[in-house]
Write a protein that holds these residues in place. Structure first.
Motif, PDB file in Angstrom:
ATOM      1  N   SER A  86     -10.979   1.549 -11.434  1.00  0.00           N
ATOM      2  CA  SER A  86     -10.719   0.365 -12.270  1.00  0.00           C
ATOM      3  C   SER A  86     -10.933  -0.910 -11.464  1.00  0.00           C
ATOM      4  CB  SER A  86      -9.267   0.335 -12.756  1.00  0.00           C
ATOM      5  OG  SER A  86      -8.940   1.521 -13.408  1.00  0.00           O
TER       6      SER A  86
ATOM      7  N   THR B 142      -5.189   0.502   0.754  1.00  0.00           N
ATOM      8  CA  THR B 142      -5.166  -0.969   0.713  1.00  0.00           C
ATOM      9  C   THR B 142      -4.791  -1.538   2.083  1.00  0.00           C
ATOM     10  OG1 THR B 142      -4.431  -0.743  -1.577  1.00  0.00           O
ATOM     11  CG2 THR B 142      -4.317  -2.947  -0.610  1.00  0.00           C
TER      12      THR B 142
ATOM     13  N   ILE C 175      -4.461  -0.702  -7.562  1.00  0.00           N
ATOM     14  CA  ILE C 175      -4.339  -0.876  -9.015  1.00  0.00           C
ATOM     15  C   ILE C 175      -3.476   0.263  -9.549  1.00  0.00           C
ATOM     16  CG2 ILE C 175      -5.588  -0.823 -11.219  1.00  0.00           C
ATOM     17  CD1 ILE C 175      -6.301  -3.353  -9.738  1.00  0.00           C
TER      18      ILE C 175
ATOM     19  N   THR D  42      -7.519  -2.044  -4.282  1.00  0.00           N
ATOM     20  CA  THR D  42      -8.276  -0.791  -4.221  1.00  0.00           C
ATOM     21  C   THR D  42      -7.863   0.041  -5.437  1.00  0.00           C
ATOM     22  OG1 THR D  42      -6.647   0.509  -2.947  1.00  0.00           O
ATOM     23  CG2 THR D  42      -8.200  -0.846  -1.691  1.00  0.00           C
TER      24      THR D  42
ATOM     25  N   SER E 280       0.855  -1.182   0.000  1.00  0.00           N
ATOM     26  CA  SER E 280       0.000   0.000   0.000  1.00  0.00           C
ATOM     27  C   SER E 280       0.888   1.227   0.000  1.00  0.00           C
ATOM     28  CB  SER E 280      -0.887  -0.022   1.251  1.00  0.00           C
ATOM     29  OG  SER E 280      -1.739   1.096   1.273  1.00  0.00           O
TER      30      SER E 280
ATOM     31  N   SER F 261      -0.314   4.481  -0.138  1.00  0.00           N
ATOM     32  CA  SER F 261      -0.882   5.634   0.585  1.00  0.00           C
ATOM     33  C   SER F 261      -1.910   5.234   1.637  1.00  0.00           C
ATOM     34  CB  SER F 261      -1.465   6.642  -0.413  1.00  0.00           C
ATOM     35  OG  SER F 261      -2.417   6.048  -1.247  1.00  0.00           O
TER      36      SER F 261
HETATM   37  C1  LIG Z   1       1.000   5.157 -10.169  1.00  0.00           C
HETATM   38  C2  LIG Z   1      -0.471   5.008  -9.942  1.00  0.00           C
HETATM   39  C3  LIG Z   1      -1.268   4.457 -10.924  1.00  0.00           C
HETATM   40  C4  LIG Z   1      -2.651   4.299 -10.720  1.00  0.00           C
HETATM   41  N1  LIG Z   1      -3.408   3.706 -11.700  1.00  0.00           N
HETATM   42  C5  LIG Z   1      -4.750   3.539 -11.483  1.00  0.00           C
HETATM   43  C6  LIG Z   1      -5.562   2.896 -12.467  1.00  0.00           C
HETATM   44  O1  LIG Z   1      -5.095   2.426 -13.521  1.00  0.00           O
HETATM   45  N2  LIG Z   1      -6.904   2.798 -12.225  1.00  0.00           N
HETATM   46  C7  LIG Z   1      -7.483   3.287 -11.078  1.00  0.00           C
HETATM   47  O2  LIG Z   1      -8.696   3.168 -10.906  1.00  0.00           O
HETATM   48  N3  LIG Z   1      -6.729   3.865 -10.107  1.00  0.00           N
HETATM   49  C8  LIG Z   1      -5.369   3.993 -10.282  1.00  0.00           C
HETATM   50  N4  LIG Z   1      -4.605   4.571  -9.294  1.00  0.00           N
HETATM   51  C9  LIG Z   1      -5.241   4.967  -8.003  1.00  0.00           C
HETATM   52  C10 LIG Z   1      -4.987   3.941  -6.880  1.00  0.00           C
HETATM   53  O3  LIG Z   1      -5.258   2.612  -7.323  1.00  0.00           O
HETATM   54  C11 LIG Z   1      -5.852   4.201  -5.650  1.00  0.00           C
HETATM   55  O4  LIG Z   1      -5.668   5.510  -5.204  1.00  0.00           O
HETATM   56  C12 LIG Z   1      -5.545   3.210  -4.525  1.00  0.00           C
HETATM   57  O5  LIG Z   1      -6.690   3.083  -3.677  1.00  0.00           O
HETATM   58  C13 LIG Z   1      -4.334   3.595  -3.669  1.00  0.00           C
HETATM   59  O6  LIG Z   1      -4.107   2.585  -2.707  1.00  0.00           O
HETATM   60  P1  LIG Z   1      -2.980   2.696  -1.581  1.00  0.00           P
HETATM   61  O7  LIG Z   1      -3.362   3.851  -0.671  1.00  0.00           O
HETATM   62  O8  LIG Z   1      -3.074   1.391  -0.843  1.00  0.00           O
HETATM   63  O9  LIG Z   1      -1.673   2.893  -2.237  1.00  0.00           O
HETATM   64  C14 LIG Z   1      -3.235   4.741  -9.484  1.00  0.00           C
HETATM   65  C15 LIG Z   1      -2.420   5.305  -8.495  1.00  0.00           C
HETATM   66  C16 LIG Z   1      -1.049   5.440  -8.717  1.00  0.00           C
HETATM   67  C17 LIG Z   1      -0.198   6.041  -7.632  1.00  0.00           C
END
Ligand SMILES: Cc1cc2nc3c(=O)[nH]c(=O)nc-3n(C[C@H](O)[C@H](O)[C@H](O)COP(=O)(O)O)c2cc1C
Length: 159
Positions: A117, A15, A85, A113, A10, A12
């Protein structure tokens, strides 16, 4: 000891929150996949062609290093793997994780998460890295995660 392990990456915290609720609901052990070099805000900028995440995700052979290791992976039969994702699939560090252990005969269940997508073809792609394992697209955990709902899902998996 539990036969079920919940692992997650995760960047940020979104997740991570889902993973903790899932581990509790499944009575599973919990393991965080930590990058050796943590991702900064700038690294996560998907609008920037040269940001670390963009460069890594554009290179299918990228395998960012992980700090630490799961002890006794052999004890686990069911392994949940959770991640945000990134570009419609799993972040490359998950590929590093998959190639770090022998998952032969194990059941791998994905959760994620995102900003919207779904898991799409993520399981299909990941299966190529662990041909001896059963890899399933589990579910998305977007929005508020209800403990009762997660419990019901875990039960339906017949672990
Ligand atoms: C480099 C990057 C690429 C991402 N690509 C997608 C994507 O293809 N589709 C989507 O719905 N969200 C995308 N996101 C958003 C993250 O999936 C979403 O904010 C996620 O909940 C973050 O989880 P975390 O806090 O556990 O890192 C992307 C975020 C980052 C940083």
């Amino acid at each position: 000891m539990s036969q079920t392990l919940v692992t997650y990456f995760s960047a940020s915290g979104v997740t991570a929150n889902a993973a903790k609720i899932l581990a509790q609901a499944a009575g599973a052990d919990l393991y965080e996949i930590k990058p050796e070099v943590p991702y900064t805000r700038a690294d996560l900028n998907w609008m920037e062609k040269k940001s670390r995440s963009t460069v890594e995700m554009n290179d299918p052979s990228s395998r960012p290093a992980i700090n630490g290791k799961v002890e006794h992976m052999d004890q686990y039969q069911n392994i949940f793997i959770g991640f945000p994702i990134w570009w419609y699939r799993e972040p490359s560090i998950i590929d590093t994780f998959l190639e770090s252990y022998d998952f032969t005969g194990k059941r791998i269940i994905l959760f994620a998460t995102s900003g919207g997508s779904g898991l799409g073809k993520t399981a299909e792609g990941m299966k190529k890295l662990v041909p001896g394992a059963k890899v399933e697209n589990g579910r998305m955990f977007n929005g508020k995660v209800s403990e009762a709902d997660v419990k019901a899902w875990v039960q339906s998996l017949n672990l």
